[in-house]
Scaffold this motif. Structure first.
Motif, PDB file in Angstrom:
ATOM      1  N   GLU A   3       0.825  -1.200   0.000  1.00 15.64           N
ATOM      2  CA  GLU A   3       0.000   0.000   0.000  1.00 15.64           C
ATOM      3  C   GLU A   3       0.864   1.257   0.000  1.00 15.64           C
ATOM      4  O   GLU A   3       0.562   2.223  -0.709  1.00 15.64           O
ATOM      5  CB  GLU A   3      -0.918   0.011   1.218  1.00 15.64           C
ATOM      6  N   GLU A   4       1.925   1.244   0.780  1.00 14.93           N
ATOM      7  CA  GLU A   4       2.818   2.399   0.842  1.00 14.93           C
ATOM      8  C   GLU A   4       3.542   2.604  -0.489  1.00 14.93           C
ATOM      9  O   GLU A   4       3.695   3.735  -0.953  1.00 14.93           O
ATOM     10  CB  GLU A   4       3.846   2.243   1.973  1.00 14.93           C
ATOM     11  N   LEU A   6       2.468   1.730  -3.488  1.00 15.93           N
ATOM     12  CA  LEU A   6       1.486   2.250  -4.431  1.00 15.93           C
ATOM     13  C   LEU A   6       1.244   3.737  -4.186  1.00 15.93           C
ATOM     14  O   LEU A   6       1.170   4.527  -5.128  1.00 15.93           O
ATOM     15  CB  LEU A   6       0.178   1.465  -4.326  1.00 15.93           C
ATOM     16  N   LYS A   7       1.151   4.129  -2.937  1.00 12.52           N
ATOM     17  CA  LYS A   7       0.959   5.537  -2.606  1.00 12.52           C
ATOM     18  C   LYS A   7       2.145   6.375  -3.074  1.00 12.52           C
ATOM     19  O   LYS A   7       1.966   7.476  -3.599  1.00 12.52           O
ATOM     20  CB  LYS A   7       0.740   5.704  -1.107  1.00 12.52           C
ATOM     21  N   PHE A   9       4.129   5.716  -5.629  1.00 16.11           N
ATOM     22  CA  PHE A   9       4.016   5.838  -7.089  1.00 16.11           C
ATOM     23  C   PHE A   9       3.002   6.908  -7.473  1.00 16.11           C
ATOM     24  O   PHE A   9       3.246   7.726  -8.364  1.00 16.11           O
ATOM     25  CB  PHE A   9       3.614   4.508  -7.728  1.00 16.11           C
ATOM     26  N   LYS A  10       1.857   6.916  -6.814  1.00 18.62           N
ATOM     27  CA  LYS A  10       0.827   7.907  -7.113  1.00 18.62           C
ATOM     28  C   LYS A  10       1.302   9.316  -6.788  1.00 18.62           C
ATOM     29  O   LYS A  10       1.060  10.261  -7.558  1.00 18.62           O
ATOM     30  CB  LYS A  10      -0.452   7.587  -6.341  1.00 18.62           C
ATOM     31  N   LEU A  11       1.974   9.483  -5.658  1.00 19.49           N
ATOM     32  CA  LEU A  11       2.495  10.800  -5.292  1.00 19.49           C
ATOM     33  C   LEU A  11       3.578  11.267  -6.263  1.00 19.49           C
ATOM     34  O   LEU A  11       3.637  12.446  -6.616  1.00 19.49           O
ATOM     35  CB  LEU A  11       3.028  10.774  -3.864  1.00 19.49           C
ATOM     36  N   ASP A  13       3.823  10.484  -9.439  1.00 20.57           N
ATOM     37  CA  ASP A  13       3.118  10.904 -10.650  1.00 20.57           C
ATOM     38  C   ASP A  13       2.469  12.262 -10.464  1.00 20.57           C
ATOM     39  O   ASP A  13       2.532  13.126 -11.341  1.00 20.57           O
ATOM     40  CB  ASP A  13       2.052   9.884 -11.045  1.00 20.57           C
ATOM     41  N   SER A  14       1.858  12.460  -9.324  1.00 21.99           N
ATOM     42  CA  SER A  14       1.190  13.717  -9.027  1.00 21.99           C
ATOM     43  C   SER A  14       2.184  14.879  -8.999  1.00 21.99           C
ATOM     44  O   SER A  14       1.906  15.959  -9.515  1.00 21.99           O
ATOM     45  CB  SER A  14       0.466  13.601  -7.688  1.00 21.99           C
ATOM     46  N   GLU A  17       3.032  15.783 -12.607  1.00 22.57           N
ATOM     47  CA  GLU A  17       1.924  16.307 -13.397  1.00 22.57           C
ATOM     48  C   GLU A  17       1.481  17.698 -12.979  1.00 22.57           C
ATOM     49  O   GLU A  17       0.967  18.456 -13.803  1.00 22.57           O
ATOM     50  CB  GLU A  17       0.730  15.354 -13.308  1.00 22.57           C
ATOM     51  N   LYS A  18       1.676  18.071 -11.725  1.00 24.94           N
ATOM     52  CA  LYS A  18       1.104  19.312 -11.210  1.00 24.94           C
ATOM     53  C   LYS A  18       2.005  20.533 -11.370  1.00 24.94           C
ATOM     54  O   LYS A  18       1.593  21.627 -11.029  1.00 24.94           O
ATOM     55  CB  LYS A  18       0.712  19.143  -9.750  1.00 24.94           C
ATOM     56  N   GLU A  72       4.441  14.298  -0.113  1.00 24.49           N
ATOM     57  CA  GLU A  72       3.233  15.091   0.147  1.00 24.49           C
ATOM     58  C   GLU A  72       3.580  16.545   0.441  1.00 24.49           C
ATOM     59  O   GLU A  72       2.865  17.452   0.011  1.00 24.49           O
ATOM     60  CB  GLU A  72       2.444  14.494   1.311  1.00 24.49           C
TER      61      GLU A  72
END
Length: 82
Positions: A3-4, A6-7, A9-11, A13-14, A17-18, A72
């Motif tokens: 879970e960590e 995956l989080k 990877f998502k962060l 990417d974010s 992108e931002k 984050e």
């Protein structure tokens, strides 16, 4: 641990992108230590801003959480500057 990861990877990417100044790089080496290296890099001159390295074999949840908090914080800083 999954879970960590995956989080993270998502962060990562974010983060990319931002905005147009930084990106995250994740490198995994599948040796006996199972090394993960996560870097935040400047898109302007490709210099390292932050760099974290740890071994999956250590199974330290604290390190996972620290890396998540680091990513984050960069994303929050980007949202404030927009």
């Amino acid at each position: 641990m999954e879970e960590e990861l995956l989080k993270i990877f998502k962060l990562a990417d974010s983060l990319n992108e931002k905005q147009d100044k930084l990106y995250a790089q994740i490198i995994y080496t599948a040796d006996k230590n199972k090394t993960v290296e996560i870097s935040i890099i400047s898109k302007e001159n490709y210099s390292y801003i932050e760099r974290c390295q740890f071994n999956l074999s250590e199974k330290s949840l604290i390190r996972w959480n620290n890396i998540i908090e680091l990513l984050e914080s960069y994303i929050k800083d980007i949202k404030k500057s927009i």
